[in-house]
Design an enzyme around this catalytic site. Structure first.
Site, PDB file in Angstrom:
ATOM      1  N   ARG A 214       0.844  -1.208   0.000  1.00 10.01           N
ATOM      2  CA  ARG A 214       0.000   0.000   0.000  1.00 10.01           C
ATOM      3  C   ARG A 214       0.872   1.248   0.000  1.00 10.01           C
ATOM      4  NH1 ARG A 214      -3.714  -3.477   3.224  1.00 10.01           N
ATOM      5  NH2 ARG A 214      -2.577  -3.129   5.160  1.00 10.01           N
ATOM      6  N   PHE A 230     -11.850  -4.364  -5.386  1.00  6.27           N
ATOM      7  CA  PHE A 230     -11.849  -5.252  -4.215  1.00  6.27           C
ATOM      8  C   PHE A 230     -11.236  -4.491  -3.035  1.00  6.27           C
ATOM      9  CE2 PHE A 230     -11.010  -7.719  -8.098  1.00  6.27           C
ATOM     10  CZ  PHE A 230     -12.123  -8.545  -8.148  1.00  6.27           C
ATOM     11  N   ASP A 252     -16.217  -2.615  -3.927  1.00  9.39           N
ATOM     12  CA  ASP A 252     -16.257  -3.914  -3.256  1.00  9.39           C
ATOM     13  C   ASP A 252     -17.690  -4.438  -3.287  1.00  9.39           C
ATOM     14  OD1 ASP A 252     -14.096  -5.410  -1.281  1.00  9.39           O
ATOM     15  OD2 ASP A 252     -16.173  -5.920  -0.789  1.00  9.39           O
ATOM     16  N   ASP A 301      -6.862  -6.006  -6.131  1.00 10.14           N
ATOM     17  CA  ASP A 301      -6.496  -6.769  -4.922  1.00 10.14           C
ATOM     18  C   ASP A 301      -7.603  -7.778  -4.607  1.00 10.14           C
ATOM     19  OD1 ASP A 301      -5.351  -7.653  -2.571  1.00 10.14           O
ATOM     20  OD2 ASP A 301      -6.032  -5.937  -1.387  1.00 10.14           O
ATOM     21  N   CYS A 341      -3.348 -13.432  -3.728  1.00 10.18           N
ATOM     22  CA  CYS A 341      -3.050 -13.866  -2.357  1.00 10.18           C
ATOM     23  C   CYS A 341      -3.247 -15.369  -2.184  1.00 10.18           C
ATOM     24  CB  CYS A 341      -3.904 -13.096  -1.354  1.00 10.18           C
ATOM     25  SG  CYS A 341      -5.683 -13.340  -1.558  1.00 10.18           S
TER      26      CYS A 341
END
Length: 400
Positions: A214, A230, A252, A301, A341
């Site tokens: 970030r 996201f 989101d 993300d 991730c």
């Protein structure tokens, strides 16, 4: 040392022998002695050679998780405090400790347990039966270690509500381990203020692993038009805003996450420039493209599209599509930050998938940098599952 001994099949235990900490059910030749799942046991190779001490659970395909490789080690409070102390000393040397992951399972040689520190609150996630039984002592040790550094923990909340506990024959649980306390915890990271909802937020309430990723996007965002997909509770979007972005749109699918993101924007006095929308990103990006919307910086993300080997093919399709859609929205010379991730989405496969997306979008990529998870989520070589976050920043160029 312990009443029960696991004997490995000849030629098995390859993960363990290469430095890993797991023994799978199909690697075991026999179990000598009586035991109850969760007990500490001794592991020996087919020829009797000592391999380590760990805890057993025959409900799980990962039947043994190793705690020590040193013969004669007594696994007691002193041993666990040593592990916790080492974990804390490592964080003090590598990251901002105001909020950080204090214990990261196998990578801190305490397999199956994660503890995040948000200011003066701890959130624990326990994923294996043996470590669950040791959890009260580990948390006691951790509060003692932190107190020695002048950090008084005000409360502990448990978020052991992941489905993987069912594979261990355990129930999913969440709630206070300490006396109750306000579960909306204020923290500051990269000069951005957040309220972390440790009770209802995803995982432990906040994704600490992206802390320095970030920070890395801040230098790209001054006076720019930014799209954060996201966004969860707005972390990338707010880093863009605090860096001086002209406008930021965070998206989101979770209404709760969007409401929390909006609260965080107000907390940072960014509500005029940082806006949020509740929408499915896969639906919204084609709409923005059709409307000829373009951005200087696009951030992707997404959640893990795969949590097993069996679903990797479908995950590749998801990552390819989302990156292709995102790339189409980047102005010529703008930037794309994109990540995965999922441990099962290997760095090589993720790189290949992004390249395919760029070809489909008729874009050329210039790599600015490649990053992984923050150092409080250390990558233990030989424990592959500890390496999961892949993060790229690219400059996006039109084909010419």
């Amino acid at each position: 040392m312990y009443d029960t001994t696991i004997i490995l099949k000849k030629g098995e235990g390859r993960v363990l022998k290469s430095g890993g900490m797991w023994i799978y059910d199909n690697e075991i030749d026999k179990i000598e002695g009586e035991f109850t799942n969760g007990d500490l046991i001794t592991v020996r190779d087919f020829d009797g050679y000592f391999m380590g001490y760990g805890f057993i659970n025959t409900n799980s395909k990962i039947t043994v998780r190793i705690l020590s490789r040193k013969e004669g080690t007594v696994i007691d409070k002193a041993f666990l405090k040593m592990r916790v102390q080492n974990a804390w000393e490592y964080r003090k040397q590598t990251v901002d400790i105001s909020s950080c992951r204090v214990i990261f399972g196998e990578a801190d040689f305490l397999p199956g347990i994660v503890v995040d520190k948000f200011s003066d609150v701890l959130v624990v996630e326990s994923l294996a039966l043996g470590i669950d039984l040791l959890k009260p002592v580990i948390l006691e040790c951790l509060t003692e270690v932190l107190a020695d550094d002048g950090i008084q923990i005000q409360g502990i909340y448990e978020r052991s509500d992941a489905k993987v506990r069912l594979q261990e024959g355990m129930e999913r649980v969440k709630g206070f381990i300490s006396a109750p306390f306000p579960t909306k915890v204020p923290i500051v990271e990269n000069n951005v203020r957040y309220i972390v909802d440790v009770e209802n937020g995803q995982k432990t309430g906040f994704f600490l692993d992206q802390k320095y990723n970030r920070l890395a996007i801040q230098r790209l965002c001054k006076d720019k038009k930014v799209l954060d997909c996201f966004t969860h509770t707005g972390s990338f979007a707010l880093n863009a805003g605090i860096a001086g972005a002209a406008s930021v749109l965070g998206v989101d699918a979770s209404d709760l996450a969007v409401r929390q993101a909006e609260e965080n924007a107000v907390l940072n006095h960014l509500e005029d420039r940082v806006k949020f929308r509740c929408a499915d990103v896969f639906d919204l990006l084609p709409e923005l493209d059709s409307a000829k919307e373009r951005f200087d910086v696009v951030i992707l993300d997404p959640p893990a599209f795969t949590k097993s080997h069996s679903s990797v093919k479908n995950a590749v399709k998801g990552y390819r599509e989302i990156n292709m859609r995102g790339l189409k929205l980047v102005k010529d010379g703008g930037f794309l930050a994109t990540c995965s991730c999922s441990h099962f989405m290997t760095p090589e496969l993720f790189t290949k998938t992004i390249a395919e997306a760029a070809r489909s979008a008729h874009k050329r990529l210039r790599q600015v940098e490649y990053r992984t998870q923050a150092a409080d989520h250390p990558i233990l070589w030989a424990a592959d599952q500890s390496y999961y976050l892949k993060f790229y920043i690219f400059q996006v160029c039109e084909e010419a």
